[in-house]
Design a protein around this motif. Structure first.
Motif, PDB file in Angstrom:
ATOM      1  N   GLY A 178      33.727  15.570  77.624  1.00  0.00           N
ATOM      2  CA  GLY A 178      33.573  15.780  76.453  1.00  0.00           C
ATOM      3  C   GLY A 178      31.823  16.700  76.478  1.00  0.00           C
ATOM      4  N   GLY A 230      29.939  18.558  74.280  1.00  0.00           N
ATOM      5  CA  GLY A 230      28.897  18.502  73.253  1.00  0.00           C
ATOM      6  C   GLY A 230      27.642  18.015  73.262  1.00  0.00           C
ATOM      7  N   ARG A 231      26.959  17.555  72.676  1.00  0.00           N
ATOM      8  CA  ARG A 231      25.701  18.007  72.944  1.00  0.00           C
ATOM      9  C   ARG A 231      25.087  16.954  74.072  1.00  0.00           C
ATOM     10  NH1 ARG A 231      25.683  16.636  66.427  1.00  0.00           N
ATOM     11  NH2 ARG A 231      26.901  15.647  67.236  1.00  0.00           N
ATOM     12  N   LEU A 232      26.473  15.699  73.956  1.00  0.00           N
ATOM     13  CA  LEU A 232      25.337  14.882  75.302  1.00  0.00           C
ATOM     14  C   LEU A 232      25.773  15.034  76.451  1.00  0.00           C
ATOM     15  CD1 LEU A 232      24.352  12.276  75.688  1.00  0.00           C
ATOM     16  CD2 LEU A 232      25.843  10.814  75.164  1.00  0.00           C
ATOM     17  N   ASP A 253      35.844  19.987  78.460  1.00  0.00           N
ATOM     18  CA  ASP A 253      36.221  19.554  76.534  1.00  0.00           C
ATOM     19  C   ASP A 253      37.825  20.823  76.459  1.00  0.00           C
ATOM     20  OD1 ASP A 253      33.411  19.135  74.736  1.00  0.00           O
ATOM     21  OD2 ASP A 253      35.249  20.763  73.869  1.00  0.00           O
ATOM     22  N   LYS A 254      37.792  19.594  75.013  1.00  0.00           N
ATOM     23  CA  LYS A 254      38.590  20.996  74.434  1.00  0.00           C
ATOM     24  C   LYS A 254      38.259  21.810  73.803  1.00  0.00           C
ATOM     25  CE  LYS A 254      39.348  18.148  70.184  1.00  0.00           C
ATOM     26  NZ  LYS A 254      39.983  17.180  69.103  1.00  0.00           N
ATOM     27  N   ASN A 255      37.361  21.937  73.008  1.00  0.00           N
ATOM     28  CA  ASN A 255      36.525  23.605  72.964  1.00  0.00           C
ATOM     29  C   ASN A 255      36.085  24.753  73.690  1.00  0.00           C
ATOM     30  OD1 ASN A 255      35.458  24.934  71.501  1.00  0.00           O
ATOM     31  ND2 ASN A 255      34.831  23.565  70.157  1.00  0.00           N
ATOM     32  N   SER A 276      32.587  25.131  73.592  1.00  0.00           N
ATOM     33  CA  SER A 276      31.107  23.895  73.586  1.00  0.00           C
ATOM     34  C   SER A 276      30.397  24.060  75.306  1.00  0.00           C
ATOM     35  CB  SER A 276      32.102  22.422  73.647  1.00  0.00           C
ATOM     36  OG  SER A 276      32.479  22.365  73.596  1.00  0.00           O
ATOM     37  N   GLY A 288      40.220  21.271  78.351  1.00  0.00           N
ATOM     38  CA  GLY A 288      41.735  20.993  77.575  1.00  0.00           C
ATOM     39  C   GLY A 288      41.718  19.836  77.079  1.00  0.00           C
ATOM     40  N   ASP A 289      42.451  18.608  76.389  1.00  0.00           N
ATOM     41  CA  ASP A 289      42.453  17.624  75.689  1.00  0.00           C
ATOM     42  C   ASP A 289      42.571  16.690  77.350  1.00  0.00           C
ATOM     43  OD1 ASP A 289      43.721  15.606  74.698  1.00  0.00           O
ATOM     44  OD2 ASP A 289      43.947  16.512  73.306  1.00  0.00           O
ATOM     45  N   ALA A 290      41.668  16.355  76.955  1.00  0.00           N
ATOM     46  CA  ALA A 290      41.555  14.688  78.319  1.00  0.00           C
ATOM     47  C   ALA A 290      41.816  13.722  77.854  1.00  0.00           C
ATOM     48  CB  ALA A 290      39.851  14.285  79.314  1.00  0.00           C
ATOM     49  N   THR A 313      32.988  11.887  74.098  1.00  0.00           N
ATOM     50  CA  THR A 313      33.784  12.830  73.132  1.00  0.00           C
ATOM     51  C   THR A 313      33.052  12.371  71.935  1.00  0.00           C
ATOM     52  OG1 THR A 313      35.777  11.732  72.782  1.00  0.00           O
ATOM     53  CG2 THR A 313      35.838  12.994  74.866  1.00  0.00           C
ATOM     54  N   ASP A 314      33.455  12.989  70.756  1.00  0.00           N
ATOM     55  CA  ASP A 314      33.426  12.216  69.702  1.00  0.00           C
ATOM     56  C   ASP A 314      33.907  11.217  68.658  1.00  0.00           C
ATOM     57  OD1 ASP A 314      34.706  14.283  68.998  1.00  0.00           O
ATOM     58  OD2 ASP A 314      33.505  15.721  67.635  1.00  0.00           O
ATOM     59  N   LYS A 315      35.329  10.695  69.916  1.00  0.00           N
ATOM     60  CA  LYS A 315      36.001   9.944  68.860  1.00  0.00           C
ATOM     61  C   LYS A 315      35.795   8.577  70.083  1.00  0.00           C
ATOM     62  CE  LYS A 315      38.729  13.762  67.451  1.00  0.00           C
ATOM     63  NZ  LYS A 315      37.746  15.079  68.112  1.00  0.00           N
ATOM     64  N   VAL A 368      39.028   7.866  72.470  1.00  0.00           N
ATOM     65  CA  VAL A 368      39.413   8.583  73.066  1.00  0.00           C
ATOM     66  C   VAL A 368      38.948   8.671  74.459  1.00  0.00           C
ATOM     67  CG1 VAL A 368      39.339  11.391  73.857  1.00  0.00           C
ATOM     68  CG2 VAL A 368      40.626  10.865  71.939  1.00  0.00           C
ATOM     69  N   ARG A 381      31.261   6.349  75.600  1.00  0.00           N
ATOM     70  CA  ARG A 381      30.234   6.118  74.377  1.00  0.00           C
ATOM     71  C   ARG A 381      30.827   5.640  72.983  1.00  0.00           C
ATOM     72  NH1 ARG A 381      27.548  11.226  71.483  1.00  0.00           N
ATOM     73  NH2 ARG A 381      30.105  12.468  71.845  1.00  0.00           N
TER      74      ARG A 381
HETATM   75  P1  AMP Z   1      28.932  15.753  70.393  1.00  0.00           P
HETATM   76  O1  AMP Z   1      29.889  14.722  68.661  1.00  0.00           O
HETATM   77  O2  AMP Z   1      28.443  17.264  70.370  1.00  0.00           O
HETATM   78  O3  AMP Z   1      28.818  15.158  71.286  1.00  0.00           O
HETATM   79  O4  AMP Z   1      30.588  16.471  70.733  1.00  0.00           O
HETATM   80  C1  AMP Z   1      31.854  15.587  71.211  1.00  0.00           C
HETATM   81  C2  AMP Z   1      32.428  17.029  72.269  1.00  0.00           C
HETATM   82  O5  AMP Z   1      33.434  16.143  72.683  1.00  0.00           O
HETATM   83  C3  AMP Z   1      32.759  18.233  71.286  1.00  0.00           C
HETATM   84  O6  AMP Z   1      32.382  19.392  71.813  1.00  0.00           O
HETATM   85  C4  AMP Z   1      34.654  18.707  71.402  1.00  0.00           C
HETATM   86  O7  AMP Z   1      35.328  19.373  71.827  1.00  0.00           O
HETATM   87  C5  AMP Z   1      34.815  17.228  72.929  1.00  0.00           C
HETATM   88  N1  AMP Z   1      36.716  16.292  72.659  1.00  0.00           N
HETATM   89  C6  AMP Z   1      36.495  16.078  71.804  1.00  0.00           C
HETATM   90  N2  AMP Z   1      38.154  14.958  72.451  1.00  0.00           N
HETATM   91  C7  AMP Z   1      38.352  15.558  73.096  1.00  0.00           C
HETATM   92  C8  AMP Z   1      39.244  15.523  73.748  1.00  0.00           C
HETATM   93  N3  AMP Z   1      40.871  14.653  73.788  1.00  0.00           N
HETATM   94  N4  AMP Z   1      39.520  15.800  75.431  1.00  0.00           N
HETATM   95  C9  AMP Z   1      37.998  16.514  75.843  1.00  0.00           C
HETATM   96  N5  AMP Z   1      36.694  17.331  74.955  1.00  0.00           N
HETATM   97  C10 AMP Z   1      37.549  16.581  73.558  1.00  0.00           C
END
Ligand code: AMP
Length: 140
Positions: free
Chosen positions: A14, A16-18, A37-39, A42, A57-59, A80-82, A85, A105
């Motif tokens: 992930g 993202g911001r963190l 990161d899947k995006n 990022s 990629g999707d981790a 990640t934000d999930k 995951v 997290r």
């Molecule tokens: P943030 O909420 O700003 O800390 O960002 C969370 C990051 O987790 C984002 O950049 C998402 O693209 C990334 N993310 C979410 N699910 C996955 C996953 N399955 N594999 C890789 N990255 C992920």
């Protein structure tokens, strides 16, 4: 506290911001960092001086984790934000790869107790925020 040495390999899931901030900080300390990161957008959050590897990629794909050589890693930071995951990858890192330092997290506080028992360090943003607000209000 984790004592990193020059051979330490760190995987951040992930960006993202963190995750990006952690990756930038660890890279500044000349540590060997891989961030996934899947995006791909990022990765724009990584600093110009980031010296690690970044992979789109999707981790949750175990084959991707193998390609990232997760078996060589001694620290994995899953942000990640999930929650599901993060928990899944934390469990894979713990049960399959026996990684020494695992930080995940988790937004849902009710899920925390399970992972403490497994030796997975869990960061709970809502609890951290609550504690900071209490400090401001009550000076605790
Ligand atoms: P943030 O909420 O700003 O800390 O960002 C969370 C990051 O987790 C984002 O950049 C998402 O693209 C990334 N993310 C979410 N699910 C996955 C996953 N399955 N594999 C890789 N990255 C992920």
């Amino acid at each position: 506290m984790i004592n990193f040495d020059k051979n330490s390999q760190i995987l951040i899931v992930g960006c993202g911001r963190l995750g990006a901030n952690i990756a930038n900080n660890l890279s500044e300390k000349d540590l060997d960092v891989v961030v996934v990161d899947k995006n791909k957008d990022s990765f724009n959050k990584l600093s110009k001086t980031f010296s690690g590897l970044y992979v789109e990629g999707d981790a949750t794909d175990i084959n991707l984790l193998k390609e990232l050589e997760i078996y060589k890693v001694n620290t994995v930071i899953v942000v990640t934000d999930k929650d599901n995951v993060n928990i899944l990858i934390g469990q894979i890192a713990n049960c399959i790869y026996n990684i020494k330092n695992i930080i995940i997290r988790v937004y849902d506080c009710e899920k925390k107790c399970v992972y403490d028992d497994l030796g997975i360090k869990t960061i709970l943003p809502s609890l951290l925020s609550e504690n900071e607000v209490k400090k401001i209000i009550f000076g605790e």
